[in-house]
Design an enzyme around this catalytic site. Structure first.
Site, PDB file in Angstrom:
ATOM      1  N   CYS A  65     106.148 -32.734  20.338  1.00  0.00           N
ATOM      2  CA  CYS A  65     106.964 -31.521  20.201  1.00  0.00           C
ATOM      3  C   CYS A  65     106.525 -30.376  21.124  1.00  0.00           C
ATOM      4  O   CYS A  65     107.375 -29.762  21.773  1.00  0.00           O
ATOM      5  CB  CYS A  65     106.991 -31.027  18.764  1.00  0.00           C
ATOM      6  SG  CYS A  65     106.447 -32.184  17.522  1.00  0.00           S
ATOM      7  N   ARG A  85      96.574 -40.842  17.184  1.00  0.00           N
ATOM      8  CA  ARG A  85      96.143 -40.186  15.953  1.00  0.00           C
ATOM      9  C   ARG A  85      94.929 -40.912  15.405  1.00  0.00           C
ATOM     10  O   ARG A  85      94.930 -42.140  15.321  1.00  0.00           O
ATOM     11  CB  ARG A  85      97.282 -40.205  14.921  1.00  0.00           C
ATOM     12  CG  ARG A  85      98.477 -39.432  15.433  1.00  0.00           C
ATOM     13  CD  ARG A  85      99.571 -39.318  14.412  1.00  0.00           C
ATOM     14  NE  ARG A  85     100.729 -38.672  15.020  1.00  0.00           N
ATOM     15  CZ  ARG A  85     101.919 -38.588  14.451  1.00  0.00           C
ATOM     16  NH1 ARG A  85     102.106 -39.102  13.239  1.00  0.00           N
ATOM     17  NH2 ARG A  85     102.910 -37.992  15.060  1.00  0.00           N
ATOM     18  N   GLN A 137     106.312 -43.021  20.028  1.00  0.00           N
ATOM     19  CA  GLN A 137     107.424 -42.561  19.204  1.00  0.00           C
ATOM     20  C   GLN A 137     108.702 -42.543  20.024  1.00  0.00           C
ATOM     21  O   GLN A 137     108.675 -42.243  21.211  1.00  0.00           O
ATOM     22  CB  GLN A 137     107.151 -41.144  18.713  1.00  0.00           C
ATOM     23  CG  GLN A 137     105.993 -41.050  17.748  1.00  0.00           C
ATOM     24  CD  GLN A 137     105.851 -39.625  17.247  1.00  0.00           C
ATOM     25  OE1 GLN A 137     105.706 -38.703  18.030  1.00  0.00           O
ATOM     26  NE2 GLN A 137     105.908 -39.454  15.936  1.00  0.00           N
ATOM     27  N   ASP A 181     111.007 -40.272  20.229  1.00  0.00           N
ATOM     28  CA  ASP A 181     110.949 -38.913  19.694  1.00  0.00           C
ATOM     29  C   ASP A 181     112.025 -38.045  20.334  1.00  0.00           C
ATOM     30  O   ASP A 181     112.166 -38.040  21.552  1.00  0.00           O
ATOM     31  CB  ASP A 181     109.566 -38.334  20.045  1.00  0.00           C
ATOM     32  CG  ASP A 181     109.123 -37.278  19.060  1.00  0.00           C
ATOM     33  OD1 ASP A 181     109.871 -37.005  18.101  1.00  0.00           O
ATOM     34  OD2 ASP A 181     108.022 -36.724  19.261  1.00  0.00           O
ATOM     35  N   HIS A 201     113.854 -34.020  20.209  1.00  0.00           N
ATOM     36  CA  HIS A 201     113.910 -32.665  19.688  1.00  0.00           C
ATOM     37  C   HIS A 201     115.227 -32.062  20.092  1.00  0.00           C
ATOM     38  O   HIS A 201     115.607 -32.130  21.266  1.00  0.00           O
ATOM     39  CB  HIS A 201     112.713 -31.854  20.178  1.00  0.00           C
ATOM     40  CG  HIS A 201     111.431 -32.382  19.640  1.00  0.00           C
ATOM     41  ND1 HIS A 201     110.621 -33.230  20.347  1.00  0.00           N
ATOM     42  CD2 HIS A 201     110.857 -32.240  18.409  1.00  0.00           C
ATOM     43  CE1 HIS A 201     109.589 -33.571  19.595  1.00  0.00           C
ATOM     44  NE2 HIS A 201     109.704 -32.995  18.408  1.00  0.00           N
ATOM     45  N   LYS A 233     113.724 -31.722   5.133  1.00  0.00           N
ATOM     46  CA  LYS A 233     113.736 -32.990   5.868  1.00  0.00           C
ATOM     47  C   LYS A 233     114.591 -34.019   5.144  1.00  0.00           C
ATOM     48  O   LYS A 233     114.647 -34.022   3.915  1.00  0.00           O
ATOM     49  CB  LYS A 233     112.292 -33.490   5.948  1.00  0.00           C
ATOM     50  CG  LYS A 233     112.108 -34.878   6.497  1.00  0.00           C
ATOM     51  CD  LYS A 233     110.639 -35.255   6.528  1.00  0.00           C
ATOM     52  CE  LYS A 233     110.216 -35.955   5.242  1.00  0.00           C
ATOM     53  NZ  LYS A 233     108.843 -36.476   5.302  1.00  0.00           N
ATOM     54  N   HIS A 290     113.427 -32.006  14.615  1.00  0.00           N
ATOM     55  CA  HIS A 290     112.619 -33.133  15.095  1.00  0.00           C
ATOM     56  C   HIS A 290     113.270 -34.401  14.568  1.00  0.00           C
ATOM     57  O   HIS A 290     113.671 -34.450  13.409  1.00  0.00           O
ATOM     58  CB  HIS A 290     111.204 -33.148  14.510  1.00  0.00           C
ATOM     59  CG  HIS A 290     110.421 -31.902  14.685  1.00  0.00           C
ATOM     60  ND1 HIS A 290     109.381 -31.812  15.572  1.00  0.00           N
ATOM     61  CD2 HIS A 290     110.490 -30.711  14.063  1.00  0.00           C
ATOM     62  CE1 HIS A 290     108.836 -30.613  15.482  1.00  0.00           C
ATOM     63  NE2 HIS A 290     109.487 -29.922  14.578  1.00  0.00           N
TER      64      HIS A 290
HETATM   65 ZN   LIG Z   1     108.474 -33.177  16.781  1.00  0.00          ZN
END
Ligand SMILES: [Zn+2]
Ligand SMILES: [Zn+2]
Length: 662
Positions: free
Chosen positions: A357, A386, A404, A406, A408, A489, A535
């Site tokens: 992000c 992680r 990911q 991912d 945004h 979420k 996200h």
């Molecule tokens: Zn994010």
């Protein structure tokens, strides 16, 4: 005997004052515990005037937890009967079962479990009552002087962590005595309760395995021995559970990953860090390619960002304040020294990224943004790192490095409702394309104790998520107060082929990061405004989704994902050239086809192809060759003969294109 008035399952009753729930529910064998004025209590609890009592069935979530925790007690009692010098840790219920931590003289082995199980059966047969006894800290310390771990728990004041609180949580300290046939205590344990009325209410149980576990989960504490077990309301349910486990074991992606040569975790790299082999690479690339095409169609723009960054970026994002435990420690780079070894210029701290992000926010911020550019949808196959505890690592579904998918999305407040709605539809349809079809949704709402942003923004976003979810006609589960502090979420939960639930995609509204990064756009009226940030990870991570699909399909991927889509198997060596030519034509047509040109006999080749779970076996013998045809043998053993080559190619291409399973 004086009478008191109580409400039982909604009905007003007058009962004798010494009546307890166990008497009131005596007729209903399903009721094993109860709620008194909303609090879960033993059926042996004394009642008072005006109490509101509800029976709790053994099959309910509360009932199952009490059954499993009570079985953990019986296991601890049995362990101390068989191995007298074993000290007790804690024994909470967990999903589908329970565990108890012990400090034994010798490490448990599988034979020990059999011995413990038979001691447990004796205790269960005896029908020992669980009797609650309130005690004081001083008394408990004296009584349990021989149990150092229990004494440590007694010392813990207030909330003691989820698991330890099963033992000592609540306002008073209590000890449970197990009463033998003669009514005298035969065994006692410090516990908050509640429990089943007696041990004979345990219908079916099994001890599963042992594991090492640090006392209260900390590496600084002694290592204990944990025994896992399971307990169910009936033998049938226990059997069904064990069958499910056996099926899950057959489908375990870690095992299939090796058998199908998809990926591995070399020691030399470190735990939780996988390498994908060529065959796994094909599956993964097919997954990614299709996702990329669909995202492009939906108006996403692809970006890339580095794997490491200066600490300041994660200070701005807040990760270093809240998430440092989950990150790899920093590298100190570019430090300069004087000749005498003292530091001339301090180094810079760099971190590996746990999330993408912050980078995407920098891309947003790289220049002024206008409302005309919104919604701006940035997408990255972003690899993150992680530092997960080694105990929670699980193949590629829980790893330390993963990629990911991912995205945004930056949009105006007005665009948020429409964006969330189309986003959820996109997410669900894409998951369906990969073969998952059974979903429910979970909506996590504001935790009133801990949140940033305006109440009105939260309400608006939560309503938008709720509306989007409701429009899908799927079951919607509320996770009241379960949202992260920065926004509500929705998560998509998918059931796999054997009914297990996996959390897949999440759609997370974020009120915080646009503020921390001071993101802005110029609105229609020329004012500067803050965008809403969403996200969204669709697969979660590619690796995890890969693992889920491997287990869902039990390694028998649909042809569009299968590493090898067709394998040529000649009936005898003489047909190798003919079949080799067919396979060549297939490859030209874009099919992942191979010829098994090994010295193995045909039957062996068929078996190998079955082991590799290849969708199409393309077989050719004399008749096929004469007719310019091939025969198909499918994974289910069915066979189709005399297919003209062009038709064979067309059939494979069709199922690949339509992403159907065969
Ligand atoms: Zn994010
Ligand atoms: Zn207990």
């Amino acid at each position: 005997m004086p009478q008191i008035s109580v409400t039982v399952d909604g009905k007003q009753l007058s009962v004798e004052a010494d009546q307890r729930p166990t008497h009131i529910f005596a007729e209903n064998k399903e009721i094993v515990v109860c709620k008194i004025n909303g609090v879960l209590k033993d059926l042996w609890t004394d009642l008072s005037e005006g109490d509101v009592v509800e029976g709790v069935s053994i099959s309910s979530a509360d009932g199952l937890a009490v059954l499993r925790h009570s079985t953990a007690h019986v296991m601890a009692q049995a362990v101390q009967e068989v191995y007298a010098n074993t000290r007790l840790g804690i024994g909470p219920p967990i999903k589908d079962g329970f565990y108890y931590d012990f400090d034994p003289e010798n490490t448990f082995n599988p034979d020990d479990l059999t011995k413990i199980e038979s001691a447990m059966r004796k205790i269960i047969k005896e029908g020992q009552r669980f009797r609650r006894r309130v005690t004081t800290e001083a008394e408990a310390l004296k009584e349990l002087a021989h149990e150092p771990y229990k004494c440590e728990l007694i010392g813990i004041k207030g909330p003691a962590g989820e698991e330890a609180s099963v033992e000592v949580g609540g306002s008073e300290l209590s000890i449970y005595d197990n009463l033998g046939r003669d009514g005298n205590p035969v065994w006692s344990d410090l516990c908050r309760g509640p429990h089943l009325p007696s041990t004979k209410h345990i219908p079916a149980f099994k001890l599963m395995r042992t594991a090492a576990a640090y006392w209260r989960g900390s590496e600084k504490n002694p290592m204990l021995q944990r025994i896992y077990g399971t307990a169910w309301p009936s033998q049938d349910e226990l059997n069904a559970y064990l069958e499910l486990l056996a099926e899950a074991e057959k489908r375990d992606h870690r095992r299939l990953g090796t058998e199908l040569d998809l990926f591995s975790f070399p020691e030399e790299i470190g735990s939780g860090l996988a390498v994908f082999h060529p065959k796994g690479g094909i599956v993964r690339r097919a997954m990614e390619d299709y996702s990329r095409i669909r995202h492009e169609e939906e108006g996403y723009e692809f970006v890339y960002s580095p794997h490491i960054t200066k600490a300041a970026l994660f200070e701005t994002s807040g990760h270093l304040q809240w998430y440092a435990d989950g990150m790899y420690p920093p590298m100190i780079l570019d430090e300069e020294y004087n000749a005498d070894g003292t530091v001339k210029r301090a180094g810079q701290q760099y971190y590996m990224k746990p999330m993408n992000c912050p980078f995407h926010n920098l891309i947003y911020k790289s220049r002024g943004r206008s409302y005309r550019e919104l919604p701006l949808r940035l997408f990255e196959f972003g690899t993150v790192y992680r530092y997960e505890k080694s105990g929670v690592l699980h193949g590629i579904t829980r790893a330390r490095g993963f990629t990911q998918d991912d995205a945004h999305i930056y949009c105006t407040k007005e665009q948020m409702v429409g964006e969330l709605d189309s986003l959820l539809t996109f997410v669900l349809n894409l998951l369906r394309d990969y073969g998952l079809n059974d979903f429910y949704l979970e909506l996590s709402t504001k935790n009133d104790e801990k949140f940033v942003g305006e109440d009105s923004d939260w309400e608006e976003a939560t309503e938008a998520l709720r509306k989007a979810a409701t429009a899908q006609n799927l079951e919607l589960v509320l996770d009241e107060g379960g949202a992260a502090f920065y926004g509500p979420k929705i998560s998509v939960q998918a059931k796999d082929a054997i009914g297990r639930t996996w959390q897949m995609s999440t759609i997370q509204v974020d009120f915080q990061l646009p503020q921390r990064f001071e993101l802005e756009f110029s609105a229609t009226d020329g004012t500067r405004q803050r965008p809403v940030m969403i996200h969204r990870a669709l697969f979660g991570s590619i690796e995890r989704f890969f693992g889920v699909l491997t287990e869902h399909y039990s390694g028998a991927f649909p042809p569009w994902l299968a590493p090898v889509q067709a394998i040529g198997i000649p009936v005898a060596d003489t047909f190798s050239d003919y079949l080799g030519d067919v396979i060549k034509q297939m490859r030209k047509a874009g099919i992942r086809a191979e010829l098994d040109a090994s010295d193995d006999r045909m039957q062996k080749k068929v078996r190998n192809a079955q082991m590799q779970k290849i969708p199409f076996m393309v077989i050719a013998g004399e008749e096929d060759q004469k007719a310019g045809a091939v025969s198909f043998r499918y994974r289910n053993g069915e066979q189709k003969n005399g297919i003209p080559i062009a038709d064979a190619i067309a059939e494979i291409k069709k199922v690949v294109q339509e992403r159907t399973q065969v």
